[in-house]
Design an enzyme around this catalytic site. Sequence first.
Site, PDB file in Angstrom:
ATOM      1  N   TYR A 135     -17.094  31.665  11.694  1.00 54.44           N
ATOM      2  CA  TYR A 135     -17.999  32.668  11.468  1.00 54.44           C
ATOM      3  C   TYR A 135     -17.884  34.093  12.191  1.00 54.44           C
ATOM      4  O   TYR A 135     -18.693  35.035  11.955  1.00 54.44           O
ATOM      5  CB  TYR A 135     -19.422  32.396  12.006  1.00 54.44           C
ATOM      6  CG  TYR A 135     -20.098  31.108  11.024  1.00 54.44           C
ATOM      7  CD1 TYR A 135     -19.486  29.944  11.098  1.00 54.44           C
ATOM      8  CD2 TYR A 135     -21.401  31.435  10.506  1.00 54.44           C
ATOM      9  CE1 TYR A 135     -20.105  28.864  10.340  1.00 54.44           C
ATOM     10  CE2 TYR A 135     -21.960  30.497   9.727  1.00 54.44           C
ATOM     11  CZ  TYR A 135     -21.425  29.313   9.583  1.00 54.44           C
ATOM     12  OH  TYR A 135     -21.889  28.297   8.911  1.00 54.44           O
ATOM     13  N   LYS A 153     -13.686  17.942  15.535  1.00 51.54           N
ATOM     14  CA  LYS A 153     -12.822  17.423  14.662  1.00 51.54           C
ATOM     15  C   LYS A 153     -11.516  17.680  15.155  1.00 51.54           C
ATOM     16  O   LYS A 153     -10.514  18.170  14.429  1.00 51.54           O
ATOM     17  CB  LYS A 153     -12.854  17.943  13.008  1.00 51.54           C
ATOM     18  CG  LYS A 153     -12.107  17.518  12.216  1.00 51.54           C
ATOM     19  CD  LYS A 153     -12.690  16.036  11.535  1.00 51.54           C
ATOM     20  CE  LYS A 153     -11.969  15.365  10.525  1.00 51.54           C
ATOM     21  NZ  LYS A 153     -11.989  14.085  10.606  1.00 51.54           N
ATOM     22  N   ASP A 177     -16.933  14.060  11.538  1.00 46.41           N
ATOM     23  CA  ASP A 177     -17.043  13.055  10.197  1.00 46.41           C
ATOM     24  C   ASP A 177     -17.953  12.126  10.499  1.00 46.41           C
ATOM     25  O   ASP A 177     -18.720  11.624   9.821  1.00 46.41           O
ATOM     26  CB  ASP A 177     -15.664  13.103   9.493  1.00 46.41           C
ATOM     27  CG  ASP A 177     -14.685  12.624  10.486  1.00 46.41           C
ATOM     28  OD1 ASP A 177     -14.588  12.723  11.632  1.00 46.41           O
ATOM     29  OD2 ASP A 177     -13.556  12.009   9.837  1.00 46.41           O
ATOM     30  N   ASP A 184     -23.643  24.036  11.751  1.00 46.18           N
ATOM     31  CA  ASP A 184     -24.477  24.346  10.391  1.00 46.18           C
ATOM     32  C   ASP A 184     -24.630  23.187   9.488  1.00 46.18           C
ATOM     33  O   ASP A 184     -25.783  22.898   9.007  1.00 46.18           O
ATOM     34  CB  ASP A 184     -23.542  25.562   9.638  1.00 46.18           C
ATOM     35  CG  ASP A 184     -24.625  26.231   8.536  1.00 46.18           C
ATOM     36  OD1 ASP A 184     -25.757  26.058   8.912  1.00 46.18           O
ATOM     37  OD2 ASP A 184     -24.064  27.190   7.930  1.00 46.18           O
TER      38      ASP A 184
END
Length: 425
Positions: free
Chosen positions: A161, A231, A288, A312
């Site tokens: 972002y 992740k 995940d 998000d």
Amino acid sequence: MSYDYEKVEMPGDGQKIEVVDEDNDELDVPETPIIPIVHGDGIGTDVGPAAQTVLEAAANATGRDIAWMRVFAGESAREKYDENLPDDTVTAIDEHRVAIKGPLTTPVGAGFRSLNVALRQTLDFYSNVRPTYYLDGVPSPMKAPEEMDMITFRENTEDVYAGIEWEAGTEEVKKVRNFVEEEMGFGETMHDGPIGIGIKPITEFGSKRLVRKAIDYAIEHDRDKVTLVGKGNIMKFTEGQFTEWGMEVAQEEYDDEEVFAAPDSLWEERDDIDVPEDAVMVEERLADAMLQWIQLRTDEFSVLAMPNLNGDYLSDAAGAQIGGLGIAPGANFGDARVLAEPVHGSAPKHAGQDKANPTAMILSGRLMFDYMGWDDAADLVRDAVEETISSGTVTYDLERQLADAEKLSTTEYTAAIVEHIEKLA
Ligand code: NAP
């Protein structure tokens, strides 16, 4: 020297909220604080005034008042100022410390920077906070939606972002590609032909201050666990660093009895981790896996902290389990400052029809009250919203999912909540 507002009508009464201790989020809130409000674009013209009415009713019912200071951004600002984000608005939110805004439209396409992102970055609202909890009567696809009681701390200024990216076909992207392939030695990694490239910056400073906010929140609100979500198995030097720096905060900045940094938590079952009594456990989980665990092991999670993009996705997914966008509240926290705003956007196709659900913006105001230390008013807002929904009086978005509910307009629903506030107070 005080700032001279160009086109803002200052409220007649009310006082400014003052900062007592910026590092510890300590504010001095008067009985009638001045609070800037942006109604917002699209359905903001419906839900903004509705939230204002409900929040004022809750303040009055608990012996206080709010001096609203109406400020403008997006479409309404273009009409009044001929620009999207006038200095008046940025300064008002900056100097009054506590503010609330409705959604703003971001037209798709090059050259239009998101006003939401601009506001968050300009005033350094570095942590986007989204609570997801179940309200009795809200339709949900889950078998046990009441198990959901999470709060997500999403880093708000970095990650993809940050906006550091280059468009396919430009000279700039060619330069970056050459640098990455030739100087950094990733020659075999990218396919030939047109390419877009973005950069994912994650700093120690940005990660640590976000995790600190999440841990402080957990301690203050008697939560037992903070889960760092990344992740890191794939993006080792960005998301992996985020969780590593987060664990360092847990290990180095708090007493062991207060905060317990769970070693090897990535691969351990929660029940196998020995946590000192009353300590907040800080653990690490992969992004995940978390997207399935919030559905399958919902009650195992409490406070979550993560980089921007994970936050998000994950908070929208969590929100869907307890009623969706019309319900989901949010707020942006900085140091001793808060800007409350619903998670949803401006939903242009429903704008100005007096039908949108104002709950998300109303409950965003509840977060703002909580930040101000107005706990009784915050509880009253939640209880009144819950009473209204569980009595089967709801807006169109919930009515279409419920068998016997009565469909109310935004205005009627707002009046129903105010009535419940008056009964419950
Ligand atoms: P959206 O405005 O959130 O709306 C998507 C859909 O969600 C709506 O069509 C509606 O579904 C439902 N919905 C959202 N808010 C609702 C409410 N209060 N009551 C009832 N239903 C509600 O998302 P979008 O259409 O993708 O985005 C529109 C604009 O908003 C874009 O310009 C986007 O950039 C901007 N945006 C702003 C913010 C922000 O200001 N923080 C956040 C997200 C998006 P149904 O039509 O199925 O009823």
